[in-house]
Design a protein around this motif. Structure first.
Motif, short mmCIF file in Angstrom:
data_model
loop_
_atom_site.label_atom_id
_atom_site.label_comp_id
_atom_site.label_asym_id
_atom_site.label_seq_id
_atom_site.Cartn_x
_atom_site.Cartn_y
_atom_site.Cartn_z
N PHE A 119 -4.46 5.22 -0.24
CA PHE A 119 -4.19 6.06 0.93
C PHE A 119 -3.19 5.37 1.85
N PHE A 120 -3.53 5.21 3.11
CA PHE A 120 -2.56 4.74 4.09
C PHE A 120 -2.69 3.28 4.48
N ASP A 121 -3.55 2.56 3.79
CA ASP A 121 -3.62 1.12 4.03
C ASP A 121 -3.84 0.45 2.69
N TYR A 122 -3.91 -0.85 2.71
CA TYR A 122 -4.03 -1.58 1.45
C TYR A 122 -5.45 -2.05 1.18
N SER A 123 -6.44 -1.42 1.85
CA SER A 123 -7.83 -1.82 1.60
C SER A 123 -8.25 -1.46 0.17
N LYS A 124 -7.70 -0.39 -0.34
CA LYS A 124 -7.92 0.01 -1.73
C LYS A 124 -6.55 0.29 -2.34
N SER A 125 -6.29 -0.41 -3.44
CA SER A 125 -5.01 -0.20 -4.10
C SER A 125 -5.21 -0.18 -5.61
N VAL A 126 -4.21 0.34 -6.31
CA VAL A 126 -4.28 0.45 -7.77
C VAL A 126 -3.01 -0.13 -8.38
N GLY A 127 -3.13 -0.58 -9.60
CA GLY A 127 -1.97 -1.07 -10.31
C GLY A 127 -2.38 -1.91 -11.50
N LEU A 128 -1.66 -1.72 -12.59
CA LEU A 128 -1.93 -2.48 -13.80
C LEU A 128 -1.22 -3.83 -13.80
N GLY A 129 -0.20 -3.98 -12.96
CA GLY A 129 0.48 -5.26 -12.81
C GLY A 129 1.35 -5.67 -13.99
N LEU A 130 1.86 -4.72 -14.75
CA LEU A 130 2.68 -5.09 -15.90
C LEU A 130 4.00 -5.75 -15.52
N TRP A 131 4.44 -5.55 -14.28
CA TRP A 131 5.68 -6.17 -13.84
C TRP A 131 5.39 -7.51 -13.14
N SER A 132 4.33 -8.19 -13.56
CA SER A 132 4.00 -9.52 -13.02
C SER A 132 4.86 -10.60 -13.65
#
Length: 165
Positions: A119-132
């Motif tokens: 949503f509008f803050d980073y308290s909950k975020s998603v991502g697989l991180g393939l570009w790590s």
């Protein structure tokens, strides 16, 4: 370098949308990036750097990806009265969010990246991180562009051969 893969998605979309100008397809795939730059220059969002985490919840959150794709789809329908075109452009806008979920957090480019906010803050975020990994990130970004360009060229050649028959 991040964000060029979206161009490949726009190019590849020509296969399913031969009647839509390729520049419109690319703009739809990059629409969220365009929104980001408008919000960045307005001082609302923050571009990630090596030392600074991003603040992009109004352009790049999962929720706003749904909002932006719906908005583009509705506006396209109002202008074109074409269901298929509006759905394709809305899906292309949302493809940006999907690709960002796959890639984020993009630690190869931004060591302080926090993934994609829901949503509008980073308290909950998603991502697989393939570009790590920088190697995977470069292969992914350029690979998607090259694949998209190949699909685009193949599609254009097919369209051209049909018109010359």
């Amino acid at each position: 370098m991040p964000a060029i893969a979206h161009i490949g998605v726009g190019l590849a979309a020509k296969k399913i949308a031969p009647d839509i100008n390729v520049w419109i397809l690319i703009l739809a795939a990059e629409f969220i990036e365009i929104v980001f730059f408008i919000l960045y220059f307005a001082g609302i969002e923050i571009m990630p750097t090596n030392d600074l985490a991003p603040f992009t919840p109004y352009s790049h959150s999962l929720f706003m990806g749904i909002v932006w794709s719906t908005l583009v789809s509705v506006i396209t329908y109002i202008i074109s009265r074409n269901n298929r075109t509006s759905i394709i452009l809305g899906i292309l806008v949302f493809s940006h969010t999907i690709l960002d979920i796959i890639a984020s957090p993009k630690l190869a480019f931004y060591p302080k990246d926090l993934a994609l906010p829901i949503f509008f803050d980073y308290s909950k975020s998603v991502g697989l991180g393939l570009w790590s990994s920088s190697t995977v990130a470069a292969l992914g970004e350029f690979g998607i562009v090259i694949l998209g360009l190949g699909i685009y060229i193949h599609t254009r050649l097919k369209i051209k051969s049909k018109t010359t028959l």
